[in-house]
Write a protein that holds these residues in place. Structure first.
Motif, PDB file in Angstrom:
ATOM      1  N   ARG A  86      28.569  34.620  79.567  1.00  0.00           N
ATOM      2  CA  ARG A  86      29.674  33.698  79.318  1.00  0.00           C
ATOM      3  C   ARG A  86      29.642  32.476  80.231  1.00  0.00           C
ATOM      4  NH1 ARG A  86      34.629  37.944  78.302  1.00  0.00           N
ATOM      5  NH2 ARG A  86      34.080  38.428  76.149  1.00  0.00           N
ATOM      6  N   LYS A  87      28.945  32.575  81.337  1.00  0.00           N
ATOM      7  CA  LYS A  87      28.841  31.448  82.272  1.00  0.00           C
ATOM      8  C   LYS A  87      27.797  30.421  81.826  1.00  0.00           C
ATOM      9  CE  LYS A  87      30.477  33.939  86.291  1.00  0.00           C
ATOM     10  NZ  LYS A  87      30.161  34.470  87.619  1.00  0.00           N
ATOM     11  N   ILE A  88      26.974  30.765  80.852  1.00  0.00           N
ATOM     12  CA  ILE A  88      25.969  29.828  80.334  1.00  0.00           C
ATOM     13  C   ILE A  88      26.686  28.851  79.406  1.00  0.00           C
ATOM     14  CG2 ILE A  88      23.857  29.562  78.985  1.00  0.00           C
ATOM     15  CD1 ILE A  88      23.182  32.485  79.758  1.00  0.00           C
ATOM     16  N   SER A  89      26.748  27.595  79.820  1.00  0.00           N
ATOM     17  CA  SER A  89      27.517  26.620  79.038  1.00  0.00           C
ATOM     18  C   SER A  89      26.699  25.967  77.919  1.00  0.00           C
ATOM     19  CB  SER A  89      28.079  25.535  79.961  1.00  0.00           C
ATOM     20  OG  SER A  89      27.026  24.894  80.643  1.00  0.00           O
ATOM     21  N   ASP A  90      25.393  25.950  78.049  1.00  0.00           N
ATOM     22  CA  ASP A  90      24.529  25.310  77.059  1.00  0.00           C
ATOM     23  C   ASP A  90      24.364  26.226  75.842  1.00  0.00           C
ATOM     24  OD1 ASP A  90      22.438  24.304  75.515  1.00  0.00           O
ATOM     25  OD2 ASP A  90      21.199  23.786  77.230  1.00  0.00           O
ATOM     26  N   PRO A  91      24.881  25.815  74.665  1.00  0.00           N
ATOM     27  CA  PRO A  91      24.798  26.663  73.467  1.00  0.00           C
ATOM     28  C   PRO A  91      23.359  26.991  73.056  1.00  0.00           C
ATOM     29  CG  PRO A  91      26.169  24.718  73.048  1.00  0.00           C
ATOM     30  CD  PRO A  91      25.579  24.562  74.395  1.00  0.00           C
ATOM     31  N   GLU A  92      22.455  26.057  73.235  1.00  0.00           N
ATOM     32  CA  GLU A  92      21.057  26.314  72.861  1.00  0.00           C
ATOM     33  C   GLU A  92      20.422  27.360  73.777  1.00  0.00           C
ATOM     34  OE1 GLU A  92      19.518  25.278  70.074  1.00  0.00           O
ATOM     35  OE2 GLU A  92      21.506  24.477  69.616  1.00  0.00           O
ATOM     36  N   LEU A  93      20.753  27.297  75.042  1.00  0.00           N
ATOM     37  CA  LEU A  93      20.241  28.283  75.994  1.00  0.00           C
ATOM     38  C   LEU A  93      20.791  29.666  75.672  1.00  0.00           C
ATOM     39  CD1 LEU A  93      18.475  28.714  78.456  1.00  0.00           C
ATOM     40  CD2 LEU A  93      20.436  28.107  79.894  1.00  0.00           C
ATOM     41  N   ARG A  94      22.049  29.726  75.285  1.00  0.00           N
ATOM     42  CA  ARG A  94      22.649  31.007  74.889  1.00  0.00           C
ATOM     43  C   ARG A  94      21.925  31.587  73.675  1.00  0.00           C
ATOM     44  NH1 ARG A  94      29.156  30.644  75.640  1.00  0.00           N
ATOM     45  NH2 ARG A  94      28.983  32.890  75.459  1.00  0.00           N
ATOM     46  N   LYS A  95      21.637  30.729  72.696  1.00  0.00           N
ATOM     47  CA  LYS A  95      20.918  31.185  71.499  1.00  0.00           C
ATOM     48  C   LYS A  95      19.528  31.697  71.870  1.00  0.00           C
ATOM     49  CE  LYS A  95      23.231  28.146  68.206  1.00  0.00           C
ATOM     50  NZ  LYS A  95      23.096  26.970  67.335  1.00  0.00           N
ATOM     51  N   SER A  96      18.883  31.006  72.794  1.00  0.00           N
ATOM     52  CA  SER A  96      17.548  31.423  73.234  1.00  0.00           C
ATOM     53  C   SER A  96      17.587  32.808  73.867  1.00  0.00           C
ATOM     54  CB  SER A  96      16.968  30.423  74.237  1.00  0.00           C
ATOM     55  OG  SER A  96      16.774  29.176  73.626  1.00  0.00           O
ATOM     56  N   PHE A  97      18.583  33.036  74.710  1.00  0.00           N
ATOM     57  CA  PHE A  97      18.719  34.360  75.324  1.00  0.00           C
ATOM     58  C   PHE A  97      18.966  35.433  74.280  1.00  0.00           C
ATOM     59  CE2 PHE A  97      19.376  32.273  79.483  1.00  0.00           C
ATOM     60  CZ  PHE A  97      18.523  33.065  80.240  1.00  0.00           C
ATOM     61  N   LEU A  98      19.778  35.121  73.298  1.00  0.00           N
ATOM     62  CA  LEU A  98      20.048  36.088  72.244  1.00  0.00           C
ATOM     63  C   LEU A  98      18.773  36.434  71.478  1.00  0.00           C
ATOM     64  CD1 LEU A  98      23.477  34.874  70.841  1.00  0.00           C
ATOM     65  CD2 LEU A  98      23.017  36.911  72.214  1.00  0.00           C
ATOM     66  N   LYS A  99      17.948  35.427  71.216  1.00  0.00           N
ATOM     67  CA  LYS A  99      16.682  35.680  70.525  1.00  0.00           C
ATOM     68  C   LYS A  99      15.763  36.554  71.370  1.00  0.00           C
ATOM     69  CE  LYS A  99      16.714  31.533  67.670  1.00  0.00           C
ATOM     70  NZ  LYS A  99      16.137  30.221  67.399  1.00  0.00           N
ATOM     71  N   ILE A 100      15.723  36.283  72.658  1.00  0.00           N
ATOM     72  CA  ILE A 100      14.900  37.097  73.560  1.00  0.00           C
ATOM     73  C   ILE A 100      15.361  38.546  73.534  1.00  0.00           C
ATOM     74  CG2 ILE A 100      14.359  37.544  75.995  1.00  0.00           C
ATOM     75  CD1 ILE A 100      14.413  34.436  76.361  1.00  0.00           C
ATOM     76  N   PHE A 101      16.668  38.768  73.650  1.00  0.00           N
ATOM     77  CA  PHE A 101      17.183  40.126  73.648  1.00  0.00           C
ATOM     78  C   PHE A 101      17.009  40.815  72.302  1.00  0.00           C
ATOM     79  CE2 PHE A 101      19.197  38.771  77.578  1.00  0.00           C
ATOM     80  CZ  PHE A 101      18.889  39.868  78.378  1.00  0.00           C
ATOM     81  N   GLU A 102      17.081  40.051  71.244  1.00  0.00           N
ATOM     82  CA  GLU A 102      16.819  40.621  69.930  1.00  0.00           C
ATOM     83  C   GLU A 102      15.382  41.132  69.850  1.00  0.00           C
ATOM     84  OE1 GLU A 102      17.086  39.366  65.202  1.00  0.00           O
ATOM     85  OE2 GLU A 102      17.130  37.798  66.748  1.00  0.00           O
ATOM     86  N   GLN A 103      14.429  40.328  70.361  1.00  0.00           N
ATOM     87  CA  GLN A 103      13.030  40.727  70.350  1.00  0.00           C
ATOM     88  C   GLN A 103      12.786  41.930  71.260  1.00  0.00           C
ATOM     89  OE1 GLN A 103      10.620  39.594  68.281  1.00  0.00           O
ATOM     90  NE2 GLN A 103      12.335  38.520  67.358  1.00  0.00           N
ATOM     91  N   LEU A 104      13.404  41.924  72.417  1.00  0.00           N
ATOM     92  CA  LEU A 104      13.243  43.051  73.360  1.00  0.00           C
ATOM     93  C   LEU A 104      13.810  44.356  72.786  1.00  0.00           C
ATOM     94  CD1 LEU A 104      14.153  41.341  76.748  1.00  0.00           C
ATOM     95  CD2 LEU A 104      11.897  42.174  76.037  1.00  0.00           C
ATOM     96  N   SER A 105      14.860  44.253  72.028  1.00  0.00           N
ATOM     97  CA  SER A 105      15.491  45.467  71.488  1.00  0.00           C
ATOM     98  C   SER A 105      14.658  46.091  70.370  1.00  0.00           C
ATOM     99  CB  SER A 105      16.889  45.147  70.978  1.00  0.00           C
ATOM    100  OG  SER A 105      16.825  44.314  69.830  1.00  0.00           O
ATOM    101  N   LYS A 106      13.732  45.331  69.814  1.00  0.00           N
ATOM    102  CA  LYS A 106      12.886  45.841  68.739  1.00  0.00           C
ATOM    103  C   LYS A 106      11.685  46.615  69.277  1.00  0.00           C
ATOM    104  CE  LYS A 106      14.183  42.295  65.430  1.00  0.00           C
ATOM    105  NZ  LYS A 106      13.745  41.149  64.637  1.00  0.00           N
ATOM    106  N   LYS A 107      11.440  46.524  70.560  1.00  0.00           N
ATOM    107  CA  LYS A 107      10.258  47.198  71.133  1.00  0.00           C
ATOM    108  C   LYS A 107      10.550  48.605  71.523  1.00  0.00           C
ATOM    109  CE  LYS A 107       8.095  43.017  72.614  1.00  0.00           C
ATOM    110  NZ  LYS A 107       7.280  42.327  73.523  1.00  0.00           N
TER     111      LYS A 107
END
Length: 107
Positions: A86-107
């Protein structure tokens, strides 16, 4: 079980007086007394402070409340992750983190 009763039980189990716990979280012992007796509402932020001062995960307090409700309780790590996210103010950076976690959860 009411939240004030849970706090009181945990405080006593940890061996803290009302004065000691109140000092640890930066309030008066009278205010802590009001929380424990259910005469004042407790904010989530204050509840987090109390959990940290008692050295218990917030989920330990919340799970007591929701035992009968079959509601999923977040772990301490999930709560901390959410606080940081929630402290990440940049919406694009938040989306990037979500994509990373989505990929990590598939492994």
């Amino acid at each position: 079980m009411k939240i004030g009763e849970i706090i009181k039980r945990l405080r006593k189990a940890k061996g803290f007086s009302q004065m000691e716990l109140a000092e640890k979280i930066g309030i008066t012992y009278q205010q802590l007394q009001k929380y424990e007796k259910g005469k004042s509402k407790i904010t989530v932020d204050r509840l987090i402070d109390i959990a940290r001062a008692l050295d218990v995960p917030l989920s330990a307090i919340l799970s007591e409340i929701y035992k009968k409700e079959n509601i999923e309780i977040y772990s301490e790590e999930e709560i901390v992750f959410l606080e940081y996210f929630r402290k990440i103010s940049d919406p694009e950076l938040r989306k990037s983190f979500l994509k990373i976690f989505e990929q990590l959860s598939k492994k």
